[in-house]
Write a protein that holds these residues in place. Structure first.
Motif, PDB file in Angstrom:
ATOM      1  N   LEU A 143       9.586  -6.328   4.995  1.00  0.00           N
ATOM      2  CA  LEU A 143      10.091  -7.624   5.468  1.00  0.00           C
ATOM      3  C   LEU A 143       9.621  -8.776   4.594  1.00  0.00           C
ATOM      4  CD1 LEU A 143       9.696  -7.162   9.342  1.00  0.00           C
ATOM      5  CD2 LEU A 143      11.814  -7.075   8.000  1.00  0.00           C
ATOM      6  N   LEU A 144       8.408  -8.706   4.081  1.00  0.00           N
ATOM      7  CA  LEU A 144       7.912  -9.732   3.171  1.00  0.00           C
ATOM      8  C   LEU A 144       8.758  -9.789   1.899  1.00  0.00           C
ATOM      9  CD1 LEU A 144       4.068  -9.141   3.496  1.00  0.00           C
ATOM     10  CD2 LEU A 144       5.246 -11.279   4.041  1.00  0.00           C
ATOM     11  N   ALA A 145       9.185  -8.615   1.431  1.00  0.00           N
ATOM     12  CA  ALA A 145       9.926  -8.546   0.177  1.00  0.00           C
ATOM     13  C   ALA A 145      11.397  -8.902   0.343  1.00  0.00           C
ATOM     14  CB  ALA A 145       9.799  -7.138  -0.419  1.00  0.00           C
ATOM     15  N   ARG A 146      11.969  -8.592   1.508  1.00  0.00           N
ATOM     16  CA  ARG A 146      13.432  -8.649   1.636  1.00  0.00           C
ATOM     17  C   ARG A 146      13.946  -9.713   2.602  1.00  0.00           C
ATOM     18  NH1 ARG A 146      16.074  -4.336  -0.447  1.00  0.00           N
ATOM     19  NH2 ARG A 146      17.727  -4.409   1.111  1.00  0.00           N
ATOM     20  N   THR A 147      13.051 -10.476   3.241  1.00  0.00           N
ATOM     21  CA  THR A 147      13.485 -11.510   4.173  1.00  0.00           C
ATOM     22  C   THR A 147      12.698 -12.802   3.935  1.00  0.00           C
ATOM     23  OG1 THR A 147      11.870 -11.153   5.961  1.00  0.00           O
ATOM     24  CG2 THR A 147      13.762  -9.658   5.882  1.00  0.00           C
ATOM     25  N   ASP A 148      13.134 -13.867   4.614  1.00  0.00           N
ATOM     26  CA  ASP A 148      12.431 -15.151   4.572  1.00  0.00           C
ATOM     27  C   ASP A 148      11.686 -15.404   5.886  1.00  0.00           C
ATOM     28  OD1 ASP A 148      13.325 -15.815   1.995  1.00  0.00           O
ATOM     29  OD2 ASP A 148      15.238 -16.537   2.793  1.00  0.00           O
ATOM     30  N   MET A 149      11.456 -14.366   6.681  1.00  0.00           N
ATOM     31  CA  MET A 149      10.741 -14.517   7.951  1.00  0.00           C
ATOM     32  C   MET A 149       9.331 -15.038   7.705  1.00  0.00           C
ATOM     33  SD  MET A 149      11.951 -10.911   9.702  1.00  0.00           S
ATOM     34  CE  MET A 149      10.922 -11.082  11.161  1.00  0.00           C
ATOM     35  N   SER A 150       8.814 -15.816   8.655  1.00  0.00           N
ATOM     36  CA  SER A 150       7.442 -16.306   8.555  1.00  0.00           C
ATOM     37  C   SER A 150       6.473 -15.151   8.775  1.00  0.00           C
ATOM     38  CB  SER A 150       7.200 -17.398   9.592  1.00  0.00           C
ATOM     39  OG  SER A 150       7.176 -16.833  10.898  1.00  0.00           O
ATOM     40  N   ILE A 151       5.199 -15.370   8.411  1.00  0.00           N
ATOM     41  CA  ILE A 151       4.180 -14.342   8.599  1.00  0.00           C
ATOM     42  C   ILE A 151       4.043 -14.005  10.083  1.00  0.00           C
ATOM     43  CG2 ILE A 151       1.765 -13.723   8.240  1.00  0.00           C
ATOM     44  CD1 ILE A 151       3.435 -14.024   5.658  1.00  0.00           C
ATOM     45  N   GLY A 152       4.071 -15.019  10.948  1.00  0.00           N
ATOM     46  CA  GLY A 152       3.982 -14.777  12.383  1.00  0.00           C
ATOM     47  C   GLY A 152       5.156 -13.970  12.905  1.00  0.00           C
ATOM     48  N   GLU A 153       6.351 -14.287  12.426  1.00  0.00           N
ATOM     49  CA  GLU A 153       7.539 -13.525  12.853  1.00  0.00           C
ATOM     50  C   GLU A 153       7.466 -12.080  12.403  1.00  0.00           C
ATOM     51  OE1 GLU A 153      10.903 -17.104  12.880  1.00  0.00           O
ATOM     52  OE2 GLU A 153      10.454 -16.018  11.015  1.00  0.00           O
ATOM     53  N   ILE A 154       6.995 -11.861  11.178  1.00  0.00           N
ATOM     54  CA  ILE A 154       6.858 -10.500  10.669  1.00  0.00           C
ATOM     55  C   ILE A 154       5.807  -9.743  11.462  1.00  0.00           C
ATOM     56  CG2 ILE A 154       6.086  -9.124   8.686  1.00  0.00           C
ATOM     57  CD1 ILE A 154       7.419 -11.240   6.892  1.00  0.00           C
ATOM     58  N   ALA A 155       4.687 -10.389  11.761  1.00  0.00           N
ATOM     59  CA  ALA A 155       3.632  -9.744  12.552  1.00  0.00           C
ATOM     60  C   ALA A 155       4.188  -9.269  13.885  1.00  0.00           C
ATOM     61  CB  ALA A 155       2.471 -10.711  12.765  1.00  0.00           C
ATOM     62  N   SER A 156       4.941 -10.141  14.562  1.00  0.00           N
ATOM     63  CA  SER A 156       5.519  -9.785  15.855  1.00  0.00           C
ATOM     64  C   SER A 156       6.530  -8.641  15.715  1.00  0.00           C
ATOM     65  CB  SER A 156       6.199 -11.015  16.465  1.00  0.00           C
ATOM     66  OG  SER A 156       6.825 -10.696  17.690  1.00  0.00           O
ATOM     67  N   ALA A 157       7.366  -8.696  14.666  1.00  0.00           N
ATOM     68  CA  ALA A 157       8.378  -7.665  14.456  1.00  0.00           C
ATOM     69  C   ALA A 157       7.762  -6.300  14.166  1.00  0.00           C
ATOM     70  CB  ALA A 157       9.298  -8.068  13.309  1.00  0.00           C
ATOM     71  N   CYS A 158       6.530  -6.303  13.657  1.00  0.00           N
ATOM     72  CA  CYS A 158       5.868  -5.050  13.291  1.00  0.00           C
ATOM     73  C   CYS A 158       4.897  -4.543  14.362  1.00  0.00           C
ATOM     74  CB  CYS A 158       5.116  -5.219  11.969  1.00  0.00           C
ATOM     75  SG  CYS A 158       6.191  -5.550  10.577  1.00  0.00           S
ATOM     76  N   GLY A 159       4.807  -5.249  15.489  1.00  0.00           N
ATOM     77  CA  GLY A 159       3.977  -4.765  16.569  1.00  0.00           C
ATOM     78  C   GLY A 159       2.558  -5.282  16.590  1.00  0.00           C
ATOM     79  N   PHE A 160       2.250  -6.300  15.764  1.00  0.00           N
ATOM     80  CA  PHE A 160       0.907  -6.888  15.771  1.00  0.00           C
ATOM     81  C   PHE A 160       0.861  -8.050  16.764  1.00  0.00           C
ATOM     82  CE2 PHE A 160       0.947  -4.677  11.741  1.00  0.00           C
ATOM     83  CZ  PHE A 160      -0.353  -4.175  11.642  1.00  0.00           C
ATOM     84  N   ALA A 161      -0.309  -8.254  17.357  1.00  0.00           N
ATOM     85  CA  ALA A 161      -0.455  -9.290  18.380  1.00  0.00           C
ATOM     86  C   ALA A 161      -0.238 -10.683  17.801  1.00  0.00           C
ATOM     87  CB  ALA A 161      -1.831  -9.189  19.034  1.00  0.00           C
ATOM     88  N   ASN A 162      -0.651 -10.891  16.548  1.00  0.00           N
ATOM     89  CA  ASN A 162      -0.491 -12.208  15.925  1.00  0.00           C
ATOM     90  C   ASN A 162      -0.600 -12.080  14.409  1.00  0.00           C
ATOM     91  OD1 ASN A 162      -3.400 -12.287  15.248  1.00  0.00           O
ATOM     92  ND2 ASN A 162      -3.650 -12.593  17.467  1.00  0.00           N
TER      93      ASN A 162
END
Length: 388
Positions: A343-362
């Motif tokens: 997601l970091l490589a292929r999207t413009d999602m924020s770090i927080g959004e990526i964390a949530s999308a990957c199952g991390f609490a924050n």
């Protein structure tokens, strides 16, 4: 008197007929727009439709994907700063190489296939002038250093010999039928991956059940229209273009070319149906891995796996160590972090959004885990990819 800086004339001898070439050119354009707006001569071709400098071109620098000795000689006669972006003619005197890190490509490919339980591997690269043998050598050596066997397609004819479609199909089919199964095959590029999938279909070989296929680069069209869709290594073409342009700029300003190549790691593996299988002869481990793949991004823990797979925690730990070399908890974390890196490589999602999308609490927990595994923060990783 006009005090504006001279607009530099830069020739880009990179084909635009695949996703990688277009990405490299985008990276060059990114740098050009941010550092002086060069005048780019894109993919000029001669009367034989080969990339070539026009006779009357009188420019300041060249970025090239060298494909043959004639092209190399033509560019070097111009005596202008030159950057090469492929490994086929790596190491030319006075030329800067900005190339894919083939060692890292092999590492990503091998571990993508190994994580699916494969113990039998092969490399497929019919003789061709478009790619070097280095790509295959890195993969084959890595497999063998891991104590496993790696087969290689060796059809017995030289580079340049033209074979009809039927003859190619017969030769490749014979090779495929000689391989043990289940087999994981790494192909030199997406075009050869799609060719292999077509031949498997014609020969009645099921992909990925009997043979899994992973392509060494990504061409979006080739991978997506393949049957089944083709898993592939995503190269950092845009960053290669940007770094190549930056290196050329330094050379046009008088710096000497670096003595060592600038190696750019790939983004990761894009997993599609051609490797969507678990070649593990243990139903408990397969069920657990399937559960992790489907639910890893929903904040699951090992106890959730044990509800799905009724075995003791100790037994599950032992079987995971045996087949994968890591624990169930480590596998959950690996799947999440690999998704985060993609997601970091292929999207413009924020770090927080990526964390949530990957199952991390924050974002903080994601950042700590990411840095522990990959050696840099998510933000540093993203900046390394774009550099623009």
């Amino acid at each position: 008197m006009d005090s504006r800086p001279k607009t530099r004339q830069v020739a880009v001898l990179v084909e635009t007929d695949d996703s990688w070439g277009c990405s490299v050119i985008r990276g060059i354009a990114d740098y050009s727009q941010n550092h002086g707006h060069w005048n780019l001569l894109l993919d000029p071709q001669d009367h034989d439709q080969r990339s070539a400098l026009p006779d009357l071109w009188n420019g300041d620098g060249v970025i090239a994907r060298f494909g043959n000795r004639l092209q190399v000689d033509q560019v070097r006669k111009r005596k202008v700063p030159t950057v090469n972006v492929d490994t086929l003619f790596e190491g030319l005197p006075g030329v800067c190489d900005v190339i894919t890190d083939d060692s890292e490509r092999a590492h990503l490919a091998f571990h993508h296939l190994r994580d699916r339980g494969f113990e039998k591997f092969a490399y497929f690269a019919p003789p061709n002038h478009r790619y070097s043998v280095k790509r295959g050598e890195e993969f084959i050596q890595l497999v063998r250093r891991s104590g496993l066997e790696c087969h290689e397609y060796k059809p017995g004819y030289r580079v340049g010999r033209k074979l009809g479609w039927e003859e190619q199909q017969r030769r490749v089919s014979r090779w495929l039928n000689s391989l043990p199964r289940p087999m994981a095959i790494f192909t030199v590029d997406a075009q050869r991956g799609r060719q292999l999938a077509e031949i498997c279909y014609m020969a009645g070989i099921r992909v990925p059940d009997q043979i899994a296929i992973l392509a060494g680069d990504t061409d979006d069209l080739m991978c997506e229209v393949c049957t089944p869709p083709l898993s592939s290594v995503a190269l950092a073409g845009r960053r290669i273009g940007y770094e190549a342009a930056a290196a050329l700029d330094r050379m046009m300003n008088g710096e000497r070319p670096p003595t060592q190549p600038i190696k750019i790691p790939p983004h990761g593996v894009i997993s599609r149906q051609s490797t969507d299988i678990l070649a593990i002869d243990d139903d408990t481990v397969v069920r657990a891995l399937r559960f992790i793949q489907q639910r890893a991004f929903q904040d699951i823990v090992v106890k959730d796996i044990l509800h799905e797979v009724p075995v003791s925690r100790r037994s599950l730990e032992i079987q995971f160590r045996r087949y994968l070399g890591r624990s169930p908890a480590e596998e959950i974390r690996r799947v999440r972090l690999d998704k985060g890196r993609e997601l970091l490589a292929r999207t413009d999602m924020s770090i927080g959004e990526i964390a949530s999308a990957c199952g991390f609490a924050n974002g903080t927990r994601f950042g700590v885990a990411f840095r522990k595994r990959f050696g840099k923060t998510p933000l540093a990783y993203r900046k390394q990819l774009t550099r623009s």
